[in-house]
Design an enzyme around this catalytic site. Sequence first.
Site, mmCIF file in Angstrom:
data_model
loop_
_atom_site.group_PDB
_atom_site.id
_atom_site.type_symbol
_atom_site.label_atom_id
_atom_site.label_comp_id
_atom_site.label_asym_id
_atom_site.label_seq_id
_atom_site.Cartn_x
_atom_site.Cartn_y
_atom_site.Cartn_z
ATOM 1 N N GLU A 363 -8.332 -3.582 -1.069
ATOM 2 C CA GLU A 363 -7.677 -3.177 -2.269
ATOM 3 C C GLU A 363 -6.440 -2.072 -2.043
ATOM 4 O O GLU A 363 -6.195 -1.245 -2.739
ATOM 5 C CB GLU A 363 -8.521 -2.754 -3.553
ATOM 6 C CG GLU A 363 -9.540 -3.905 -4.023
ATOM 7 C CD GLU A 363 -9.735 -3.909 -5.468
ATOM 8 O OE1 GLU A 363 -9.131 -3.209 -6.344
ATOM 9 O OE2 GLU A 363 -10.744 -4.640 -5.887
HETATM 10 N N1 CAA Z 1 3.052 -2.519 -10.391
HETATM 11 C C1 CAA Z 1 3.800 -3.680 -10.997
HETATM 12 N N2 CAA Z 1 5.110 -4.043 -10.169
HETATM 13 C C2 CAA Z 1 4.845 -3.434 -8.949
HETATM 14 C C3 CAA Z 1 4.038 -2.384 -8.430
HETATM 15 C C4 CAA Z 1 3.022 -1.942 -9.477
HETATM 16 N N3 CAA Z 1 2.233 -0.905 -9.283
HETATM 17 N N4 CAA Z 1 4.112 -2.075 -7.353
HETATM 18 C C5 CAA Z 1 5.333 -2.838 -6.721
HETATM 19 N N5 CAA Z 1 5.676 -3.861 -7.947
HETATM 20 C C6 CAA Z 1 6.896 -4.677 -7.841
HETATM 21 C C7 CAA Z 1 8.174 -3.910 -7.380
HETATM 22 O O1 CAA Z 1 8.856 -3.572 -8.580
HETATM 23 C C8 CAA Z 1 8.891 -4.969 -6.759
HETATM 24 O O2 CAA Z 1 9.297 -6.079 -7.664
HETATM 25 P P1 CAA Z 1 10.973 -6.623 -7.537
HETATM 26 O O3 CAA Z 1 10.930 -7.523 -6.375
HETATM 27 O O4 CAA Z 1 11.040 -7.278 -8.862
HETATM 28 O O5 CAA Z 1 11.603 -5.479 -7.360
HETATM 29 C C9 CAA Z 1 7.576 -5.931 -5.997
HETATM 30 O O6 CAA Z 1 6.547 -5.508 -6.990
HETATM 31 C C10 CAA Z 1 7.319 -5.855 -4.607
HETATM 32 O O7 CAA Z 1 7.249 -4.206 -4.684
HETATM 33 P P2 CAA Z 1 7.774 -3.518 -3.347
HETATM 34 O O8 CAA Z 1 9.333 -3.736 -3.357
HETATM 35 O O9 CAA Z 1 7.541 -2.014 -3.951
HETATM 36 O O10 CAA Z 1 7.166 -3.970 -2.135
HETATM 37 P P3 CAA Z 1 6.956 -3.423 -0.733
HETATM 38 O O11 CAA Z 1 6.769 -4.304 0.102
HETATM 39 O O12 CAA Z 1 7.714 -2.309 -0.437
HETATM 40 O O13 CAA Z 1 5.280 -2.498 -0.703
HETATM 41 C C11 CAA Z 1 3.157 -2.407 -1.253
HETATM 42 C C12 CAA Z 1 4.515 -2.856 -1.868
HETATM 43 C C13 CAA Z 1 2.842 -1.192 -2.021
HETATM 44 C C14 CAA Z 1 3.116 -1.891 0.049
HETATM 45 C C15 CAA Z 1 2.225 -3.528 -1.743
HETATM 46 O O14 CAA Z 1 2.499 -4.663 -0.812
HETATM 47 C C16 CAA Z 1 0.665 -3.378 -1.568
HETATM 48 O O15 CAA Z 1 0.028 -2.387 -2.585
HETATM 49 N N6 CAA Z 1 0.169 -3.654 -0.532
HETATM 50 C C17 CAA Z 1 -1.441 -3.748 -0.594
HETATM 51 C C18 CAA Z 1 -1.720 -5.097 -1.104
HETATM 52 C C19 CAA Z 1 -3.330 -4.853 -1.311
HETATM 53 O O16 CAA Z 1 -3.978 -3.794 -2.008
HETATM 54 N N7 CAA Z 1 -4.028 -5.918 -0.991
HETATM 55 C C20 CAA Z 1 -5.486 -6.030 -1.665
HETATM 56 C C21 CAA Z 1 -6.024 -7.364 -1.759
HETATM 57 S S1 CAA Z 1 -6.963 -7.431 -3.009
HETATM 58 C C22 CAA Z 1 -8.643 -7.075 -2.283
HETATM 59 O O17 CAA Z 1 -8.611 -6.302 -1.569
HETATM 60 C C23 CAA Z 1 -9.486 -7.272 -3.317
HETATM 61 C C24 CAA Z 1 -11.052 -7.601 -2.942
HETATM 62 O O18 CAA Z 1 -11.096 -8.089 -1.900
HETATM 63 C C25 CAA Z 1 -11.913 -6.307 -3.119
#
Ligand code: CAA
Length: 380
Positions: A363
């Site tokens: 996550e």
């Molecule tokens: N809420 C809503 N929208 C969001 C958001 C949020 N918190 N954060 C980003 N967005 C949107 C942005 O507005 C953007 O939209 P547009 O393209 O329309 O502008 C889009 O999402 C992409 O966002 P970014 O441009 O900020 O993307 P980025 O590549 O710069 O970085 C990141 C984003 C924070 C690194 C993100 O990729 C991230 O959180 N990565 C981690 C993924 C993760 O947590 N994976 C877990 C897998 S699930 C799991 O683990 C479950 C399990 O097994 C227990």
Amino acid sequence: MEFSLTSDQEMIIKTARDFAQKKLKPVAAHCDETGNINKGNLKELGRLGFFSMVVPEEEGGAGMDYVTYAHCMIEFSKACASTAVILSVHNSLCLDIMRHFANDTHKKKYLDDMLTGKKIAAFSLTEPNAGSDATEISLNAKLDGDHYILNGTKCFVTNGDLADIYFVFGTVNKELGSKGTVCFLVEKGTPGFSIGKHEKKMGLKASPTTELIFENAKVPVANLIGEEGRGIKIALSILEGGRIGIAAQAIGIAEAAYEAAKSYSKERVQFKKPLCANQAIAFKLADMLTRIEAAKYLTYRAAWVKDQGKKPTLEASMAKLFASETAQFVTYEAVQIHGGYGYIVEYPVERYFRDARVTTIYEGTSEIQRIVISNNLLKN
Ligand code: CAA
């Protein structure tokens, strides 16, 4: 923010604590050893309403706020972290998608069985080449009449083969980046959809983690959640609530390790006095408890922000970062206090140490939480 709990909240948390201590804790080591979750306990948790924690009563759920949810997750995680992650994914990821992004038809068809735990759900974002960089997902969804045809592989899916309902993220056109992303509800048994490799893990061994394989899988257009182009936004906003659940899980594991270490340090005599009579050990316990308490208040605060109907982006990432790092520190010290006994499976701190490890990874890794936190603080 109000710190005291209402009598209703206390009652629910006590039910969670009693069940965790009486039913989950006694079988946790066996589940870890065999790699099998106790399905009888999952059924019972469903009957008690813990598969519908975050859904309001008027929608058929247990109607807990997120603060109560966090307290319950701590109780479950103290007893069996594998059971806790099954509940966390089902509640704070999958049911939150149903609540905030699914339409009435989806709810009518799937929600009742999800709320009782008859159908467990899974959240599938990660792919072999898209982990922290979630926007790189490439599971392809091609529109074909009244179906989408899905091709690709998802990995590290919690509840993998246990689930009946999967929230799967993909793209209709990778060149569109995040604007091409989509989210589907996929049912187990969908032609072309199968469970792949069952991962053997360091910890949380009783929680199944698998690949999902899509080979021309036919998913009805009706099972698209939200619109095309909204997939990644759905995933990232839902992960905010999920991170509160994982923060609570980390705290529960840490608390179990702290309690085991404290009790061991009072019983174990070396140099003619209990271990805890040495400041070197007593100070470790002081640091462990202080960090656990700090992690709790960050987590309750994130939960409270979500309960106010606000986006807890910053607070959830701070809670997840601090609580998961705390779990590393506390479980490490708990093993250290146990000495050689901490390294053998007869003592539960060995399992706590292994179970805690993933909390800084899934996550969103600690590094990703720092990206989210720093991006948010620099906005203001
Ligand atoms: N809420 C809503 N929208 C969001 C958001 C949020 N918190 N954060 C980003 N967005 C949107 C942005 O507005 C953007 O939209 P547009 O393209 O329309 O502008 C889009 O999402 C992409 O966002 P970014 O441009 O900020 O993307 P980025 O590549 O710069 O970085 C990141 C984003 C924070 C690194 C993100 O990729 C991230 O959180 N990565 C981690 C993924 C993760 O947590 N994976 C877990 C897998 S699930 C799991 O683990 C479950 C399990 O097994 C227990």
